[in-house]
Enzyme design. Structure first.
Site, PDB file in Angstrom:
ATOM      1  N   ARG A 278     -72.983  73.772  61.387  1.00  0.00           N
ATOM      2  CA  ARG A 278     -72.147  74.941  61.926  1.00  0.00           C
ATOM      3  C   ARG A 278     -70.907  74.420  61.974  1.00  0.00           C
ATOM      4  O   ARG A 278     -70.459  73.551  63.005  1.00  0.00           O
ATOM      5  CB  ARG A 278     -72.673  75.467  63.350  1.00  0.00           C
ATOM      6  CG  ARG A 278     -72.249  76.573  63.897  1.00  0.00           C
ATOM      7  CD  ARG A 278     -72.525  76.866  65.524  1.00  0.00           C
ATOM      8  NE  ARG A 278     -71.527  75.894  66.127  1.00  0.00           N
ATOM      9  CZ  ARG A 278     -71.832  75.497  67.301  1.00  0.00           C
ATOM     10  NH1 ARG A 278     -72.988  75.390  67.950  1.00  0.00           N
ATOM     11  NH2 ARG A 278     -70.854  74.398  68.010  1.00  0.00           N
ATOM     12  N   HIS A 282     -69.856  77.634  68.238  1.00  0.00           N
ATOM     13  CA  HIS A 282     -71.249  78.684  68.325  1.00  0.00           C
ATOM     14  C   HIS A 282     -70.985  80.150  68.314  1.00  0.00           C
ATOM     15  O   HIS A 282     -71.412  81.040  67.566  1.00  0.00           O
ATOM     16  CB  HIS A 282     -72.043  78.427  69.561  1.00  0.00           C
ATOM     17  CG  HIS A 282     -73.109  79.052  70.219  1.00  0.00           C
ATOM     18  ND1 HIS A 282     -74.319  79.129  69.163  1.00  0.00           N
ATOM     19  CD2 HIS A 282     -73.099  80.236  70.948  1.00  0.00           C
ATOM     20  CE1 HIS A 282     -75.316  79.982  69.745  1.00  0.00           C
ATOM     21  NE2 HIS A 282     -74.469  80.940  70.846  1.00  0.00           N
ATOM     22  N   TYR A 291     -67.872  68.921  73.022  1.00  0.00           N
ATOM     23  CA  TYR A 291     -69.295  68.248  73.008  1.00  0.00           C
ATOM     24  C   TYR A 291     -69.625  67.525  71.420  1.00  0.00           C
ATOM     25  O   TYR A 291     -70.619  67.206  71.250  1.00  0.00           O
ATOM     26  CB  TYR A 291     -70.396  69.180  73.240  1.00  0.00           C
ATOM     27  CG  TYR A 291     -70.397  70.393  72.627  1.00  0.00           C
ATOM     28  CD1 TYR A 291     -71.043  70.716  71.198  1.00  0.00           C
ATOM     29  CD2 TYR A 291     -70.124  71.809  72.984  1.00  0.00           C
ATOM     30  CE1 TYR A 291     -71.108  71.636  70.345  1.00  0.00           C
ATOM     31  CE2 TYR A 291     -70.046  72.902  72.155  1.00  0.00           C
ATOM     32  CZ  TYR A 291     -70.515  72.804  71.056  1.00  0.00           C
ATOM     33  OH  TYR A 291     -70.628  74.081  70.335  1.00  0.00           O
TER      34      TYR A 291
HETATM   35  C1  LIG Z   1     -84.157  83.897  75.328  1.00  0.00           C
HETATM   36  C2  LIG Z   1     -82.658  83.390  75.253  1.00  0.00           C
HETATM   37  N1  LIG Z   1     -82.248  82.416  75.801  1.00  0.00           N
HETATM   38  C3  LIG Z   1     -81.051  81.806  75.885  1.00  0.00           C
HETATM   39  C4  LIG Z   1     -80.360  82.464  75.244  1.00  0.00           C
HETATM   40  C5  LIG Z   1     -78.891  82.344  75.096  1.00  0.00           C
HETATM   41  N2  LIG Z   1     -78.550  81.538  73.890  1.00  0.00           N
HETATM   42  C6  LIG Z   1     -77.882  82.342  72.841  1.00  0.00           C
HETATM   43  S1  LIG Z   1     -77.574  81.455  71.500  1.00  0.00           S
HETATM   44  C7  LIG Z   1     -78.460  80.124  72.424  1.00  0.00           C
HETATM   45  C8  LIG Z   1     -78.644  78.955  71.398  1.00  0.00           C
HETATM   46  C9  LIG Z   1     -79.445  79.013  70.038  1.00  0.00           C
HETATM   47  O1  LIG Z   1     -79.377  77.967  69.105  1.00  0.00           O
HETATM   48  P1  LIG Z   1     -80.214  77.752  67.895  1.00  0.00           P
HETATM   49  O2  LIG Z   1     -81.390  78.757  68.014  1.00  0.00           O
HETATM   50  O3  LIG Z   1     -80.049  76.654  67.430  1.00  0.00           O
HETATM   51  O4  LIG Z   1     -79.337  79.056  66.995  1.00  0.00           O
HETATM   52  P2  LIG Z   1     -77.720  78.835  66.336  1.00  0.00           P
HETATM   53  O5  LIG Z   1     -76.916  79.915  67.320  1.00  0.00           O
HETATM   54  O6  LIG Z   1     -77.209  77.591  66.578  1.00  0.00           O
HETATM   55  O7  LIG Z   1     -77.508  79.599  65.066  1.00  0.00           O
HETATM   56  C10 LIG Z   1     -78.802  80.327  73.562  1.00  0.00           C
HETATM   57  C11 LIG Z   1     -79.558  79.296  74.181  1.00  0.00           C
HETATM   58  C12 LIG Z   1     -80.565  83.601  74.536  1.00  0.00           C
HETATM   59  N3  LIG Z   1     -79.870  84.618  73.873  1.00  0.00           N
HETATM   60  N4  LIG Z   1     -82.138  84.269  74.357  1.00  0.00           N
END
Ligand SMILES: Cc1ncc(C[n+]2csc(CCOP(=O)(O)OP(=O)(O)O)c2C)c(N)n1
Length: 383
Positions: A278, A282, A291
């Site tokens: 990425r 985020h 970080y």
């Molecule tokens: C069930 C749930 N827990 C926490 C969140 C908050 N949250 C939003 S994005 C994220 C990280 C996701 O990371 P990843 O799966 O690696 O996907 P990326 O965003 O890097 O594409 C979190 C913890 C959420 N949306 N849903």
């Protein structure tokens, strides 16, 4: 690392740049190197015509340009938030273009590139992130489900859908239907994703799990999700896993096409780990400089998915300066149109949010609507 925490163990999945120096490349399927050299792979090979290569290049440039425009619109206050795909263009375009018309996709909130390949108007995610609607596209007509913010939940939706596809007898032939579920590295720690793996495996569902390992779940690095490479997890669930260079659109296409075809032929699920990065934050609410170090970002910059395809097109004399200029210009025009259309979007009637909670309404939602309307009317001018 705090005292008492176990030291992250290094596995076959090497991490680019994290500890400085030039780490070795991880093992993955690659058909196009960062410098634009075509390489062969014994299991995965696809012959692309010059026209197909130009088409993929056009896709990559366009989705990046539209994404950059969306980020700018958020910065100017026109979108509430934006989840950028910067750096992940090849993973998304490769997977999206590998889908056949009848295949169904279940995205997260970042799959704007896949959405684009499904032929959906790229304005759609912008109205969602502007708060104008809840995703304006028809998921059935476009075979692309609505975005899912709940991490990992869409893998279960996709599994149920895929089990239904099998029950409908649409599996086992060349024109069968396959399902693809997108999720991130962080999502692999969710119960939903692990349950989806189990159900798909034991019911032999026609599904491809496409994990874009972009190395971070917001600020949490990969080593906080797993001690083994993500694709190797599939073995424990009883189906194949494969890692692909997620910045190589040709390899992503080849690996995804093969996995989807296996699924449609009745050979069950596959987990694909698209190893990528990425490049941006985020979301626009995040500050990645808190970080991660800039040397890591620079190391990935050198693996840019667009630059390597451009290098190949030049090397093979499949495209010249005129073509590259034209693609840039066309993408710019599309981005300008996107901007104009966002700025001219009418604000929705606030009470619309209650309209689609239940297909046939409910007394509770009606009461909440009334309460909300009274609240809005209490402001000067009624809004
Ligand atoms: C069930 C749930 N827990 C926490 C969140 C908050 N949250 C939003 S994005 C994220 C990280 C996701 O990371 P990843 O799966 O690696 O996907 P990326 O965003 O890097 O594409 C979190 C913890 C959420 N949306 N849903």
């Amino acid at each position: 690392m705090t005292k008492g925490e176990p030291a992250p163990r290094r596995s076959g999945a090497t991490r680019a740049g994290r500890s400085g120096g030039t780490p070795p490349e991880p093992e993955y399927v690659q058909l196009l190197t960062p410098s634009g050299e075509r390489v062969n792979h014994p299991e995965y090979s696809v012959d692309f015509t010059a026209e197909e290569l130009r088409g993929l290049y056009r896709d990559l440039v366009t989705v990046r340009k539209l994404d950059t425009e969306a980020t700018a619109l958020q910065r100017q206050g026109e979108l509430g938030i934006w989840a950028s795909l910067l750096g992940q263009e090849a993973a998304q375009v490769g997977a999206g273009r590998a889908m056949r018309t009848q295949d169904m996709a279940f995205p997260t909130y970042r799959e704007h590139g896949v959405l684009y390949t499904r032929g959906i108007d790229p304005i759609m995610p912008l109205s969602l992130f502007r708060g104008v609607d809840q995703g304006g596209w028809d998921p059935v007509a476009n075979k692309f489900n609505l975005y899912t913010i709940v991490i990992g939940a869409q893998t279960l939706h996709a599994t149920g859908y895929a089990m239904g596809v099998a029950k409908d007898g649409k599996v086992g032939t060349d024109d069968g239907e396959a399902v693809i579920a997108f999720f991130g590295d962080g999502a692999t720690s969710q119960g939903d994703v692990n349950e989806a793996f189990i159900w798909s495996s034991v019911f032999h569902a026609p599904i491809v799990f496409f994990c874009q390992n972009n190395q971070y779940a917001i600020s949490e690095p990969l080593e906080r999700q797993t001690r083994i490479p993500i694709y190797q997890r599939a073995a424990g669930f009883g189906f194949p896993g494969v890692r692909v260079d997620g910045n190589d659109v040709l390899a992503v296409y080849a690996v995804t096409r093969a996995a989807l075809d296996n699924a449609r032929l009745g050979q069950g699920p596959t987990l694909i780990e698209a190893y990528t990065y990425r490049m941006g934050a985020h979301t626009t609410s995040d500050d990645p400089t808190r970080y991660r170090v800039s040397s890591e970002v620079e190391a990935w910059q050198a693996k840019d998915p667009i630059a390597r395809l451009k290098a190949l097109l030049v090397k093979e004399k499949a495209a010249g300066e005129d073509f590259f200029k034209q693609v840039d210009e066309d993408a710019r025009i599309e981005a300008v149109s996107l901007r104009e259309r966002v700025l001219s979007m009418p604000d929705p009637d606030h009470s619309q949010i209650f309209d689609h909670v239940y297909a046939e309404g409910s007394p509770l939602v009606d009461a909440e609507r009334k309460q909300f309307e009274a609240y809005m009317a209490s402001f000067e001018g009624g809004h």
